[in-house]
Design a protein around this motif. Structure first.
Motif, PDB file in Angstrom:
ATOM      1  N   ARG A  17       0.828  -1.214   0.000  1.00  0.00           N
ATOM      2  CA  ARG A  17       0.000   0.000   0.000  1.00  0.00           C
ATOM      3  C   ARG A  17       0.861   1.263   0.000  1.00  0.00           C
ATOM      4  NH1 ARG A  17      -4.626  -0.796   4.576  1.00  0.00           N
ATOM      5  NH2 ARG A  17      -4.438  -3.056   4.718  1.00  0.00           N
ATOM      6  N   LEU A  18       1.859   1.208  -0.847  1.00  0.00           N
ATOM      7  CA  LEU A  18       2.802   2.328  -0.925  1.00  0.00           C
ATOM      8  C   LEU A  18       2.081   3.598  -1.363  1.00  0.00           C
ATOM      9  CD1 LEU A  18       5.894   2.659  -0.669  1.00  0.00           C
ATOM     10  CD2 LEU A  18       6.012   2.333  -3.135  1.00  0.00           C
ATOM     11  N   ARG A  19       2.368   4.677  -0.695  1.00  0.00           N
ATOM     12  CA  ARG A  19       1.773   5.958  -1.067  1.00  0.00           C
ATOM     13  C   ARG A  19       2.860   6.872  -1.629  1.00  0.00           C
ATOM     14  NH1 ARG A  19      -0.410   5.484   4.270  1.00  0.00           N
ATOM     15  NH2 ARG A  19       0.920   7.208   4.918  1.00  0.00           N
ATOM     16  N   VAL A  31       1.635  15.311  10.126  1.00  0.00           N
ATOM     17  CA  VAL A  31       1.773  16.708   9.746  1.00  0.00           C
ATOM     18  C   VAL A  31       2.952  16.883   8.794  1.00  0.00           C
ATOM     19  CG1 VAL A  31       0.769  17.582  11.887  1.00  0.00           C
ATOM     20  CG2 VAL A  31       3.234  17.174  11.762  1.00  0.00           C
ATOM     21  N   GLU A  32       2.877  17.961   8.055  1.00  0.00           N
ATOM     22  CA  GLU A  32       3.962  18.268   7.137  1.00  0.00           C
ATOM     23  C   GLU A  32       5.158  18.767   7.952  1.00  0.00           C
ATOM     24  OE1 GLU A  32       4.874  17.281   3.909  1.00  0.00           O
ATOM     25  OE2 GLU A  32       2.716  17.632   3.828  1.00  0.00           O
ATOM     26  N   GLY A  33       6.326  18.210   7.698  1.00  0.00           N
ATOM     27  CA  GLY A  33       7.513  18.707   8.380  1.00  0.00           C
ATOM     28  C   GLY A  33       8.017  19.949   7.666  1.00  0.00           C
ATOM     29  N   THR A  34       8.775  20.751   8.368  1.00  0.00           N
ATOM     30  CA  THR A  34       9.280  21.958   7.722  1.00  0.00           C
ATOM     31  C   THR A  34      10.726  21.801   7.286  1.00  0.00           C
ATOM     32  OG1 THR A  34       9.755  22.910   9.885  1.00  0.00           O
ATOM     33  CG2 THR A  34       7.651  23.480   8.878  1.00  0.00           C
ATOM     34  N   GLY A  35      11.246  20.597   7.386  1.00  0.00           N
ATOM     35  CA  GLY A  35      12.570  20.327   6.834  1.00  0.00           C
ATOM     36  C   GLY A  35      12.471  20.046   5.352  1.00  0.00           C
ATOM     37  N   GLU A  36      13.605  19.898   4.716  1.00  0.00           N
ATOM     38  CA  GLU A  36      13.653  19.576   3.286  1.00  0.00           C
ATOM     39  C   GLU A  36      13.157  18.143   3.103  1.00  0.00           C
ATOM     40  OE1 GLU A  36      14.309  20.536  -0.584  1.00  0.00           O
ATOM     41  OE2 GLU A  36      14.622  21.867   1.141  1.00  0.00           O
ATOM     42  N   PRO A  37      12.107  17.904   2.295  1.00  0.00           N
ATOM     43  CA  PRO A  37      11.601  16.534   2.148  1.00  0.00           C
ATOM     44  C   PRO A  37      12.679  15.610   1.574  1.00  0.00           C
ATOM     45  CG  PRO A  37      10.118  18.121   1.123  1.00  0.00           C
ATOM     46  CD  PRO A  37      11.360  18.858   1.476  1.00  0.00           C
ATOM     47  N   LEU A  38      12.623  14.351   1.961  1.00  0.00           N
ATOM     48  CA  LEU A  38      13.603  13.416   1.405  1.00  0.00           C
ATOM     49  C   LEU A  38      12.882  12.418   0.508  1.00  0.00           C
ATOM     50  CD1 LEU A  38      13.428  10.407   2.961  1.00  0.00           C
ATOM     51  CD2 LEU A  38      14.490  11.715   4.784  1.00  0.00           C
ATOM     52  N   LYS A  39      13.644  11.839  -0.396  1.00  0.00           N
ATOM     53  CA  LYS A  39      13.094  10.808  -1.268  1.00  0.00           C
ATOM     54  C   LYS A  39      13.697   9.486  -0.853  1.00  0.00           C
ATOM     55  CE  LYS A  39      12.142  13.494  -5.434  1.00  0.00           C
ATOM     56  NZ  LYS A  39      12.014  14.808  -4.794  1.00  0.00           N
ATOM     57  N   THR A  40      12.830   8.535  -0.521  1.00  0.00           N
ATOM     58  CA  THR A  40      13.375   7.241  -0.134  1.00  0.00           C
ATOM     59  C   THR A  40      13.349   6.321  -1.344  1.00  0.00           C
ATOM     60  OG1 THR A  40      13.362   5.491   1.517  1.00  0.00           O
ATOM     61  CG2 THR A  40      11.205   6.282   0.790  1.00  0.00           C
ATOM     62  N   VAL A  41      14.437   5.548  -1.471  1.00  0.00           N
ATOM     63  CA  VAL A  41      14.712   4.816  -2.701  1.00  0.00           C
ATOM     64  C   VAL A  41      14.645   3.315  -2.452  1.00  0.00           C
ATOM     65  CG1 VAL A  41      16.621   4.268  -4.273  1.00  0.00           C
ATOM     66  CG2 VAL A  41      16.097   6.645  -3.724  1.00  0.00           C
ATOM     67  N   LEU A  49      10.758   5.552  -4.091  1.00  0.00           N
ATOM     68  CA  LEU A  49       9.537   4.916  -3.615  1.00  0.00           C
ATOM     69  C   LEU A  49       8.509   5.960  -3.196  1.00  0.00           C
ATOM     70  CD1 LEU A  49      10.983   2.089  -1.351  1.00  0.00           C
ATOM     71  CD2 LEU A  49       9.636   1.767  -3.426  1.00  0.00           C
ATOM     72  N   ALA A  50       8.979   6.959  -2.467  1.00  0.00           N
ATOM     73  CA  ALA A  50       8.047   7.941  -1.938  1.00  0.00           C
ATOM     74  C   ALA A  50       8.824   9.162  -1.470  1.00  0.00           C
ATOM     75  CB  ALA A  50       7.268   7.361  -0.769  1.00  0.00           C
ATOM     76  N   LEU A 190       9.886   4.376   6.076  1.00  0.00           N
ATOM     77  CA  LEU A 190       8.486   4.088   5.782  1.00  0.00           C
ATOM     78  C   LEU A 190       7.763   3.242   6.824  1.00  0.00           C
ATOM     79  CD1 LEU A 190       8.573   3.700   1.902  1.00  0.00           C
ATOM     80  CD2 LEU A 190       8.236   5.726   3.312  1.00  0.00           C
ATOM     81  N   THR A 191       8.381   2.136   7.250  1.00  0.00           N
ATOM     82  CA  THR A 191       7.633   1.270   8.173  1.00  0.00           C
ATOM     83  C   THR A 191       7.397   1.955   9.516  1.00  0.00           C
ATOM     84  OG1 THR A 191       9.714   0.168   8.669  1.00  0.00           O
ATOM     85  CG2 THR A 191       8.192  -0.980   7.193  1.00  0.00           C
ATOM     86  N   ALA A 192       8.314   2.825   9.926  1.00  0.00           N
ATOM     87  CA  ALA A 192       8.091   3.539  11.183  1.00  0.00           C
ATOM     88  C   ALA A 192       6.859   4.427  11.071  1.00  0.00           C
ATOM     89  CB  ALA A 192       9.323   4.362  11.551  1.00  0.00           C
ATOM     90  N   LEU A 193       6.631   4.960   9.864  1.00  0.00           N
ATOM     91  CA  LEU A 193       5.468   5.832   9.684  1.00  0.00           C
ATOM     92  C   LEU A 193       4.167   5.028   9.567  1.00  0.00           C
ATOM     93  CD1 LEU A 193       7.231   8.476   7.449  1.00  0.00           C
ATOM     94  CD2 LEU A 193       6.416   8.776   9.801  1.00  0.00           C
ATOM     95  N   VAL A 194       4.271   3.797   9.088  1.00  0.00           N
ATOM     96  CA  VAL A 194       3.096   2.927   9.150  1.00  0.00           C
ATOM     97  C   VAL A 194       2.849   2.512  10.607  1.00  0.00           C
ATOM     98  CG1 VAL A 194       2.112   0.716   8.419  1.00  0.00           C
ATOM     99  CG2 VAL A 194       3.314   2.152   6.776  1.00  0.00           C
ATOM    100  N   LEU A 195       3.932   2.313  11.350  1.00  0.00           N
ATOM    101  CA  LEU A 195       3.768   2.042  12.777  1.00  0.00           C
ATOM    102  C   LEU A 195       3.051   3.216  13.444  1.00  0.00           C
ATOM    103  CD1 LEU A 195       4.331   0.366  15.334  1.00  0.00           C
ATOM    104  CD2 LEU A 195       6.548   1.500  15.502  1.00  0.00           C
TER     105      LEU A 195
END
Lengths: 477, 332, 289
Positions: A17-19, A31-41, A49-50, A190-195
């Motif tokens: 269920r990748l978003r 919530v949206e973080g105010t740091g520079e977004p990262l791209k996970t590969v 991936l996201a 990612l899995t920490a955020l699903v947690l």
């Protein structure tokens, strides 16, 4: 004559269920973080991936403040029995979404689905289940009556077992009445955020667990934040030292689980077939991205040739490739950076004159892969015998007597784990007694359980995770 | 015919040719104490480790063309077996017909390796299989307990061979083995081997009674040293019969025997293997532990009765794209 | 005839590897009582003395940590017996060093002896209380045993010259660690007398090494020494601790969490100090026939 092939048997990527994007989790909300977004590969394909939002220093402030409030107003005051029920819920929900988490973990980390499915995720769930039971029994944990939590725990975890390490950190903290701000690794958030989603669904009070993705700077801000009472870090010895140094004088309670260079010691009377399995499991499990990996094989000189031949044969059968394929034994190296580090140390092994053997297995054309490698004729002074490679590279050394085996095994600033292979009971106990290492596996390797304390001696860190002993890290005792 | 009765690949298979063990191994069996020292010197087997390895390999999944190939190979490896007190010539004839053409509606289905019966029904089986390449295996040596005097056992074997058995499945004397009389076990196998003549010898260890993996490893080597062409797990009369970890240990023994002597000997897993999924797990073990060379009926067999029908059903499912049912394969 | 006899003054030296050397630097410093009167010259240890002490402690570690817990208990109890025998001397020295009234000095020394007995009784309880049989989910026998951390550098309390010293030293060696102790800088005499007790007891040479001198001079060398495994910075001025903790991070030393102010040593000690210098080792073995 034969046409025996393990055709690809991939687990469906849909299950994850990748978003396209993930956000950080603070105060019970995404919530949206105010740091520079990262791209996970995906390290197996090098595809993005996201996109994941990351925390800035002010986000860390907010998260710590939220955690503080939740600790003082809600979680710290809640009866242990109630805390327990929340943690039990989390354990169950991880199990319910086990396959989803396993596939997501393999996508993000590169580890074989067989391992994420059979080891990482079930053990993560078990860790919550075990600690849930402690929450209302802390009086019986041996630290005196009514032991108190420390407050807000700042936790930083590595990329090798993303969800499992999050569980090792969060479960005991919650059981002991602390609240948590956790930073997952930059390459595996990612899995920490699903947690976090599970935690939200479990209805955990807002602010009790906060998850802030980001790079090392976020981790550094977090552990040095004055609102944090307790710091737990798992990762490299180098970073561990810098954290210990930066916390000097703050009085924050610190536990570190750092690197290792474990000796896996095989005597001439070992159960050889199982020893070979143990050696393989010891160094090729999770691509060798294991702090307690059996990266130094110490083998009795009298059986070295025989063992090495069998080992080569066995390692040749390891299947390297698509992490989502159920038949894959060795997946992808987590990042290009890590792959470069492995290559650099292997080149050092070549240069220093060790004898390299590389599995003839085919490697995928794309993605970060490294073929299982065994160095023979390694001596103690070589870099590949001293430095943690954190990859599928085994260094083979020999010994003649038990005393020599002990001396060589302990001859390292690390002290996380050790393996012993012999059928002789008294020798096992004698050796186990002499290993300066936090975990000793005899006639087995790489076993983990929430009831069994895990952690290192010397530069492998201090403090334990798991068991009654592990609670001490999260109690003011 | 020579030692390879089954419908195998073209030409003589050198790996199964009768060859005396090399001199240094022959020396190991010159007397009981030397033999005992050798057997006790074999590396131990860690029970938990071998079981974990077997369980982990059992999660391997094979698909599509490989699965089809595996199913056909498994069919070719079946020793279609009936070993009941109630066996009759009629039952054996039916079995022989099934062995020749397991799935009459689909001519592409290969024959099985052999039919396995009691000695008194060998002649019936031979008649039923005349003109085919399916072998006739007979259990002998006071099967299944093995509790009889040696002359009786040898007569049993001679009887089966005289009736035309191309393969003999003997049982070892587990009592002698468990009481440490390895020389006796060795001599008995050697004697049976001689009585077999041209027939292939499979030595049943009855691993369920040997109880430990260390014993299985020792018994495997003992049987290989004494000249067994195959080592076989079980009679099927004792529980547990074949298990994956036991088969692992036996496959390691033939692998190591090959490494030491250059000779390839076979393994037969018998009893309790009832469906395709399990059979394929055994083939995975054969492939991973002993090696690809062993994926042939001349080096690996299944002793089974109900397995064949499940293999046939799965074969249809693979070919026809829908699941089959028990009414679509013959009950024999 | 006059009966006035000149007392034989005692020379206070370092205690290192079971011997009593002077500082290799040849330095000494005067020690006074609370009123400022001269008591003795104490050896002023140098960094090289500290280095030698670490070597001695490391050398003794194998034997002491490998001794049976029962044996360590016997040895520690023997120390208590000898302390009791020198009770009067300690009372005098503690009284002089700390400026205590005789009655207070007496109760302090008694408490120190009792504290030693308390820890002597711990040696063979540590593994029972802090070890574990781990009920792991699988066919494995798993147990955890506490083991000593290794060589510990102890900066003894600056105020409590005997009770404080015993309270920080005894838990270190009870579990099998060996140590280098830097005695309280201005009140080192009871520590040196304690070392004489240790030397005549059955504590093997090198298990306890006692240095006298300037805490601030010695601390950086011990805090950064790669063969020291743990630090007790209790006797170091709070302002200096940060730098030492940073130095300790260089080899991931265990640093005890100690209060800024010296605690009331007469309070029951609890198990915190014992636990802080233990490593847990978890051992696994399969269970199969």
């Amino acid at each position: 004559m034969t046409s025996w092939e393990y055709a690809p048997a991939p687990e469906s990527r849909e299950i994850a269920r990748l978003r396209p994007s993930y956000r950080m989790f603070v105060g019970g909300e995404f919530v949206e973080g105010t740091g520079e977004p990262l791209k996970t590969v995906n390290p197996a394909t090098e595809e993005v991936l996201a996109e994941v939002s990351t925390a800035s220093a002010s986000d860390v402030d907010k998260a710590v403040a939220t955690a503080r409030k939740a600790q003082e107003k809600v979680w710290g005051r809640m009866p242990g029995a109630e805390r327990a029920k929340y943690i039990f819920r989390i354990a169950r929900m991880i199990a319910e979404r086990g396959r989803e988490l396993a596939v997501l973990e393999s996508l993000d980390n590169g580890k074989p689905i067989r391992e994420s499915r059979d080891v990482d995720i079930p053990t993560a769930s078990a860790h919550f289940f075990y600690h849930a039971g402690w929450a209302d029994k802390l009086d019986y944990a041996g630290y005196g009556p009514d032991p108190q939590p420390l407050g807000v725990a700042g936790q930083v975890i590595p990329w090798n077992f993303p969800l499992l390490m999050a569980s090792w950190k969060i479960a005991p903290a919650l059981a002991c009445g602390n609240t948590v701000v956790l930073k997952p690794a930059e390459t595996t958030p990612l899995t920490a955020l699903v947690l976090a989603e599970i935690i939200q669904q479990a209805d955990l009070p807002p602010g009790v667990v906060n998850i802030l993705p980001g790079a090392g700077d976020v981790g550094s801000t977090l552990v040095n934040h004055p609102g944090v009472d307790k710091v737990a870090f798992t990762g490299s010895t180098e970073v561990g030292k810098s954290i210990q140094s930066s916390l000097a004088g703050t009085g924050k309670k610190l536990t570190l689980e750092l690197g290792g260079k474990a000796a896996n010691i095989v005597f001439d009377d070992a159960p050889l077939d199982q020893a070979v399995e143990g050696i393989v499991n010891g160094i090729f499990f999770n691509q060798g991205h294991v702090c307690c990996a059996g990266s130094r094989l110490l083998v009795s000189e009298s059986i070295a040739d025989e063992l090495l031949a069998t080992l080569h044969q066995r390692v040749s059968t390891l299947r390297v490739g698509d992490p989502l394929d159920k038949n894959t034994d060795v997946g992808a190296i987590n990042s290009g950076m890590q792959l470069a580090k492995i290559r650099e140390l292997v080149a050092a092994g070549d240069a220093e004159g060790a004898e390299r053997w590389t599995s003839p297995c085919p490697l995928p054309e794309r993605g970060f892969f490294f073929a299982p490698t065994v160095f023979a004729n390694v001596s103690q002074s070589m870099r590949i015998a001293r430095e943690e490679i954190f990859g599928p590279v085994l260094s083979v050394l020999t010994f003649r007597t038990p005393d020599e085996a002990v001396a060589k095994a302990n001859n390292t600033p690390y002290g996380l784990s050790a393996g012993i292979w012999t059928e002789k009971g008294s020798r096992i106990l004698w050796m186990a007694d002499r290993m300066r290492a936090g975990v000793v596996w005899a006639n087995t390797f790489n076993r983990f359980d929430p009831t069994a304390p895990f952690g290192g001696y010397q530069e492998s860190g201090f403090g334990r995770e798991g068991g009654r002993t592990g609670l001490e890290a999260y109690l003011n005792v | 015919m020579a030692a390879a009765p089954q419908a195998t690949t073209s030409g003589a298979d050198p790996t199964t040719a009768r060859a005396a063990p090399p001199a240094d191994l022959a020396d190991l069996t010159r007397d009981e104490s030397t033999l005992r020292r050798f057997l006790y010197g074999l590396p131990g087997v860690d029970a938990v480790g071998v079981e974990a390895r077997a369980a982990s390999l059992a999660t391997r999944s094979i698909k599509k063309a490989s699965k089809l190939w595996a199913i056909d190979t498994a069919i070719r490896m079946v020793d279609l077996t009936t070993l009941e007190g109630a066996d009759t010539p009629g039952k054996v004839r039916t079995l022989a017909a099934k062995a020749r053409r397991p799935d009459p509606e689909r001519p592409g289905v290969p024959s099985v390796a052999a039919v396995c019966v009691y000695p008194d029904l060998v002649a019936t089986a031979v008649a039923g299989l005349a003109g085919s390449e399916v072998g006739v295996a007979s259990v002998a040596t006071a099967f299944p307990s093995g509790r009889a005097a040696l002359p009786v056992k040898l007569a049993d074997v001679a009887d089966a061979v005289a009736a035309g058995a191309t393969e003999v499945d003997m049982v070892i004397d587990r009592g002698a083995f468990l009481s440490g009389r390895y020389g006796l076990v060795f001599d008995e196998i050697t004697a049976v081997r001689a009585a077999c003549g041209e027939a292939h010898l499979k030595v049943i260890l009855e691993t369920g009674e040997l109880a430990t993996y260390d014993n299985v490893r020792r018994a495997s080597w003992l049987a290989l040293l004494a000249g067994g062409d195959f080592i076989k797990t079980s009679t099927g009369k004792i529980s547990p019969a074949a298990t994956l970890p036991v088969t692992h240990v036996m496959l390691q023994a033939v692998r190591d025997f090959h490494a030491r002597t250059g000779q390839r000997r076979g393994v037969k897993a018998a009893g309790g293997i009832r469906n395709t999924k399990e059979a394929i797990r055994y083939l995975v073990a054969v492939h991973e532990v002993a090696g690809e060379e062993w994926l042939t009926p001349s080096l690996f067999r299944f002793g089974a009765s109900s397995l064949l029908n499940d293999l046939l059903m799965q074969r249809r499912a693979q070919h026809e794209g829908h699941y089959s049912g028990p009414d679509y394969v013959t009950v024999d | 005839m006059s009966e006035v006899r000149l007392t034989v003054a005692k020379t206070y030296k370092l205690y290192l590897g079971g011997a009593f050397p002077r500082s290799e630097s040849g330095r000494s410093y005067p020690v006074t009582d609370q009123a400022g009167a001269f008591l003795a010259n104490a050896a002023q240890a140098s960094r090289k003395d500290a280095r030698d002490a670490v070597v001695a402690a490391r050398k003794a570690f194998g034997g002491w940590s490998g001794a049976t817990a029962y044996n360590r208990g016997q040895v520690l109890y023997r120390v208590a017996e000898l302390l009791e025998g020198r009770r009067d001397q300690f009372i005098a020295e503690v009284s002089a060093s700390e400026g205590l009234k005789p009655a207070v000095a007496k109760s302090t020394v008694d408490a120190a002896i009792d504290r030693w007995v308390w820890y002597a009784g711990w040696t063979d309880k540590i593994a029972t209380v802090f070890g574990a049989a781990n009920p792991v989910a699988g066919p494995y026998f798993s147990f955890s045993v506490p083991e000593p951390t290794g060589v510990v550098a102890v900066f003894a309390p600056q105020s409590s010259s005997l009770l404080g010293l015993v309270s920080v030293l005894a838990p270190v060696i009870a579990s099998g660690n060996t140590c280098v102790v830097v005695a309280g800088e201005d009140r080192p005499l009871p520590a040196i007398t304690l070392s004489e007790v240790l030397a005549t007891s059955d504590v093997p040479g090198g298990v306890v090494n006692i240095l006298t001198g300037r805490t601030a001079e010695l601390a950086p060398w011990l805090a950064s020494h790669a063969d020291v495994n743990a630090l007790d910075l209790g006797g170091v001025a709070a302002a200096n601790r940060v730098e030492l903790e940073k130095a300790a991070a260089g080899t991931v030393k265990r640093v005890l969490r100690v209060p800024v102010e010296e605690p009331d040593w007469t309070q029951a000690p609890g198990t915190g100090r014992l636990r802080a210098l233990l490593e847990t080792k978890t051992v696994w073995h399969p269970m199969g026939a």
